[in-house]
Structures are given as C-alpha cells and as structure tokens.
Design a protein around this motif. Sequence first.
Motif, PDB file in Angstrom:
ATOM      1  N   SER A  14     113.206 -66.519-108.547  1.00  0.00           N
ATOM      2  CA  SER A  14     112.182 -66.963-109.497  1.00  0.00           C
ATOM      3  C   SER A  14     111.353 -68.080-108.868  1.00  0.00           C
ATOM      4  CB  SER A  14     112.863 -67.447-110.776  1.00  0.00           C
ATOM      5  OG  SER A  14     111.916 -67.820-111.737  1.00  0.00           O
ATOM      6  N   GLY A  15     110.037 -67.973-109.027  1.00  0.00           N
ATOM      7  CA  GLY A  15     109.129 -68.932-108.413  1.00  0.00           C
ATOM      8  C   GLY A  15     108.607 -68.498-107.061  1.00  0.00           C
ATOM      9  N   GLY A  16     109.192 -67.456-106.512  1.00  0.00           N
ATOM     10  CA  GLY A  16     108.796 -66.973-105.202  1.00  0.00           C
ATOM     11  C   GLY A  16     107.578 -66.075-105.246  1.00  0.00           C
ATOM     12  N   SER A  17     107.257 -65.513-104.076  1.00  0.00           N
ATOM     13  CA  SER A  17     106.058 -64.684-103.931  1.00  0.00           C
ATOM     14  C   SER A  17     106.379 -63.397-103.198  1.00  0.00           C
ATOM     15  CB  SER A  17     104.977 -65.446-103.142  1.00  0.00           C
ATOM     16  OG  SER A  17     104.582 -66.614-103.813  1.00  0.00           O
ATOM     17  N   LEU A  18     105.607 -62.382-103.493  1.00  0.00           N
ATOM     18  CA  LEU A  18     105.632 -61.114-102.771  1.00  0.00           C
ATOM     19  C   LEU A  18     104.209 -60.593-102.682  1.00  0.00           C
ATOM     20  CD1 LEU A  18     108.673 -59.141-104.269  1.00  0.00           C
ATOM     21  CD2 LEU A  18     108.464 -59.984-101.929  1.00  0.00           C
ATOM     22  N   ARG A  19     103.968 -59.795-101.656  1.00  0.00           N
ATOM     23  CA  ARG A  19     102.666 -59.157-101.504  1.00  0.00           C
ATOM     24  C   ARG A  19     102.876 -57.660-101.385  1.00  0.00           C
ATOM     25  NH1 ARG A  19      97.616 -60.986-100.121  1.00  0.00           N
ATOM     26  NH2 ARG A  19      96.192 -59.504 -99.120  1.00  0.00           N
ATOM     27  N   LEU A  20     102.338 -56.936-102.348  1.00  0.00           N
ATOM     28  CA  LEU A  20     102.412 -55.479-102.332  1.00  0.00           C
ATOM     29  C   LEU A  20     101.141 -54.904-101.706  1.00  0.00           C
ATOM     30  CD1 LEU A  20     103.757 -54.759-105.942  1.00  0.00           C
ATOM     31  CD2 LEU A  20     105.044 -55.310-103.858  1.00  0.00           C
ATOM     32  N   LEU A  86     106.595 -65.823-109.334  1.00  0.00           N
ATOM     33  CA  LEU A  86     107.277 -64.692-109.963  1.00  0.00           C
ATOM     34  C   LEU A  86     108.375 -65.166-110.908  1.00  0.00           C
ATOM     35  CD1 LEU A  86     107.348 -62.369-106.862  1.00  0.00           C
ATOM     36  CD2 LEU A  86     106.367 -61.759-109.085  1.00  0.00           C
ATOM     37  N   ILE A  87     108.545 -64.416-111.966  1.00  0.00           N
ATOM     38  CA  ILE A  87     109.566 -64.693-112.975  1.00  0.00           C
ATOM     39  C   ILE A  87     110.402 -63.432-113.165  1.00  0.00           C
ATOM     40  CG2 ILE A  87     108.213 -66.472-114.135  1.00  0.00           C
ATOM     41  CD1 ILE A  87     107.306 -64.411-116.165  1.00  0.00           C
ATOM     42  N   PRO A  88     111.606 -63.572-113.718  1.00  0.00           N
ATOM     43  CA  PRO A  88     112.458 -62.381-113.881  1.00  0.00           C
ATOM     44  C   PRO A  88     111.794 -61.256-114.681  1.00  0.00           C
ATOM     45  CG  PRO A  88     113.758 -64.357-114.136  1.00  0.00           C
ATOM     46  CD  PRO A  88     112.334 -64.807-114.008  1.00  0.00           C
ATOM     47  N   GLU A  89     110.900 -61.618-115.587  1.00  0.00           N
ATOM     48  CA  GLU A  89     110.212 -60.596-116.391  1.00  0.00           C
ATOM     49  C   GLU A  89     109.270 -59.739-115.552  1.00  0.00           C
ATOM     50  OE1 GLU A  89     111.899 -63.587-118.965  1.00  0.00           O
ATOM     51  OE2 GLU A  89     110.570 -63.775-117.221  1.00  0.00           O
ATOM     52  N   ASP A  90     108.999 -60.146-114.332  1.00  0.00           N
ATOM     53  CA  ASP A  90     108.164 -59.330-113.438  1.00  0.00           C
ATOM     54  C   ASP A  90     108.967 -58.227-112.745  1.00  0.00           C
ATOM     55  OD1 ASP A  90     106.509 -62.355-112.461  1.00  0.00           O
ATOM     56  OD2 ASP A  90     105.772 -60.819-113.850  1.00  0.00           O
ATOM     57  N   THR A  91     110.272 -58.231-112.930  1.00  0.00           N
ATOM     58  CA  THR A  91     111.113 -57.205-112.320  1.00  0.00           C
ATOM     59  C   THR A  91     110.748 -55.826-112.840  1.00  0.00           C
ATOM     60  OG1 THR A  91     112.969 -58.711-111.968  1.00  0.00           O
ATOM     61  CG2 THR A  91     113.473 -56.360-112.085  1.00  0.00           C
ATOM     62  N   ALA A  92     110.431 -54.928-111.924  1.00  0.00           N
ATOM     63  CA  ALA A  92     109.995 -53.580-112.311  1.00  0.00           C
ATOM     64  C   ALA A  92     109.753 -52.762-111.051  1.00  0.00           C
ATOM     65  CB  ALA A  92     108.707 -53.643-113.127  1.00  0.00           C
ATOM     66  N   ILE A  93     109.542 -51.478-111.257  1.00  0.00           N
ATOM     67  CA  ILE A  93     108.990 -50.643-110.194  1.00  0.00           C
ATOM     68  C   ILE A  93     107.469 -50.733-110.316  1.00  0.00           C
ATOM     69  CG2 ILE A  93     108.800 -48.343-109.204  1.00  0.00           C
ATOM     70  CD1 ILE A  93     111.513 -47.699-110.435  1.00  0.00           C
ATOM     71  N   TYR A  94     106.835 -51.042-109.199  1.00  0.00           N
ATOM     72  CA  TYR A  94     105.383 -51.195-109.178  1.00  0.00           C
ATOM     73  C   TYR A  94     104.748 -49.971-108.527  1.00  0.00           C
ATOM     74  CZ  TYR A  94     105.612 -56.023-110.760  1.00  0.00           C
ATOM     75  OH  TYR A  94     105.799 -57.153-111.520  1.00  0.00           O
ATOM     76  N   TYR A  95     103.755 -49.437-109.199  1.00  0.00           N
ATOM     77  CA  TYR A  95     103.051 -48.252-108.722  1.00  0.00           C
ATOM     78  C   TYR A  95     101.572 -48.563-108.520  1.00  0.00           C
ATOM     79  CZ  TYR A  95     107.090 -45.806-110.782  1.00  0.00           C
ATOM     80  OH  TYR A  95     108.352 -45.380-111.109  1.00  0.00           O
ATOM     81  N   THR A 123     112.264 -57.056-107.577  1.00  0.00           N
ATOM     82  CA  THR A 123     113.331 -57.671-108.359  1.00  0.00           C
ATOM     83  C   THR A 123     113.244 -59.181-108.216  1.00  0.00           C
ATOM     84  OG1 THR A 123     114.765 -55.750-107.990  1.00  0.00           O
ATOM     85  CG2 THR A 123     115.813 -57.774-108.765  1.00  0.00           C
ATOM     86  N   VAL A 124     113.169 -59.869-109.351  1.00  0.00           N
ATOM     87  CA  VAL A 124     113.080 -61.322-109.354  1.00  0.00           C
ATOM     88  C   VAL A 124     114.348 -61.864-110.001  1.00  0.00           C
ATOM     89  CG1 VAL A 124     111.738 -63.331-110.012  1.00  0.00           C
ATOM     90  CG2 VAL A 124     110.579 -61.144-109.574  1.00  0.00           C
ATOM     91  N   SER A 125     115.110 -62.614-109.249  1.00  0.00           N
ATOM     92  CA  SER A 125     116.359 -63.168-109.761  1.00  0.00           C
ATOM     93  C   SER A 125     116.116 -64.563-110.323  1.00  0.00           C
ATOM     94  CB  SER A 125     117.398 -63.228-108.651  1.00  0.00           C
ATOM     95  OG  SER A 125     116.984 -64.099-107.622  1.00  0.00           O
ATOM     96  N   SER A 126     116.898 -64.907-111.335  1.00  0.00           N
ATOM     97  CA  SER A 126     116.717 -66.221-111.978  1.00  0.00           C
ATOM     98  C   SER A 126     117.527 -67.293-111.271  1.00  0.00           C
ATOM     99  CB  SER A 126     117.133 -66.135-113.444  1.00  0.00           C
ATOM    100  OG  SER A 126     118.461 -65.679-113.551  1.00  0.00           O
TER     101      SER A 126
END
Length: 126
Positions: A14-20, A86-95, A123-126
């Motif tokens: 949580s709080g981190g970043s990713l780039r898709l 990022l927050i845990p609620e952002d956890t999902a499969i992204y299309y 996946t965003v862990s708390s």
Amino acid sequence: QLQLVESGGGLVHSGGSLRLSCVASGFTWGYYTIGWFRQAPGKEREGVSCITTSGGRTNYADSVKGRFTISRDNAKNTVSLQMNSLIPEDTAIYYCAAVATRRGNPCLNQNNYDYWGQGTQVTVSS
C-alpha cells in the motif's frame, strides 16, 4: 487482427506504485480510444481510465483521479497507466481495451469496446 497485450502488473505494498503498459497492433493508430478497466474478485468490471490515441484526450474514474495517470506513446503504439499511491482496493485484474474513437463515448463504458487484452494482475497488500 487487432491485438492488445498488457504487462506491468505485480504485487506492491500500500502506497506503492506500478506502471502498466498496453501494446497495440493490427490497427491504424490514431483512430482508436484505449481504455483501462479492472475487475476485482466478486465485483463487476469497471472503467479506470481512457485516452484517445489521436488527440490524447483523457478521462478517469473518480476513484483513481489524482493517483493514476494515463498516457500514450505514438511511436510505440503503447498506452501506459501510471498508478501511484496504491491502496488495497486497487487490487484487481487490469485489462486494456480498444474501440474506434467515433464509437467510444463515453470512453469509460466497457460496453463500447470491441477488443480486449488478456489482463494483468495487480495486488496491493496492506
């Protein structure tokens, strides 16, 4: 044959970043809108962000405004989604998905889209 290939998913705290990234092929760049959608376990798929490949017009879901940024690289036929805070609620499969821009309004409506990638897990862990 239009193809979309996503990459960049993973596990982050949580709080981190990713780039898709979404690399598109098989169509004329500039005539399409590319959207990012996500589906969390037990929930319906929802629109996250979208961009027109010609003018670069963007739109965001309220839940990600100020945290996510969508961009395009015309030279590489690529649309990216930078996800910060990022927050845990952002956890999902992204299309990522594509639709001819003339038919892609509103661009966060998944029912408008004709072509879809295979998805990438975030996946965003708390």
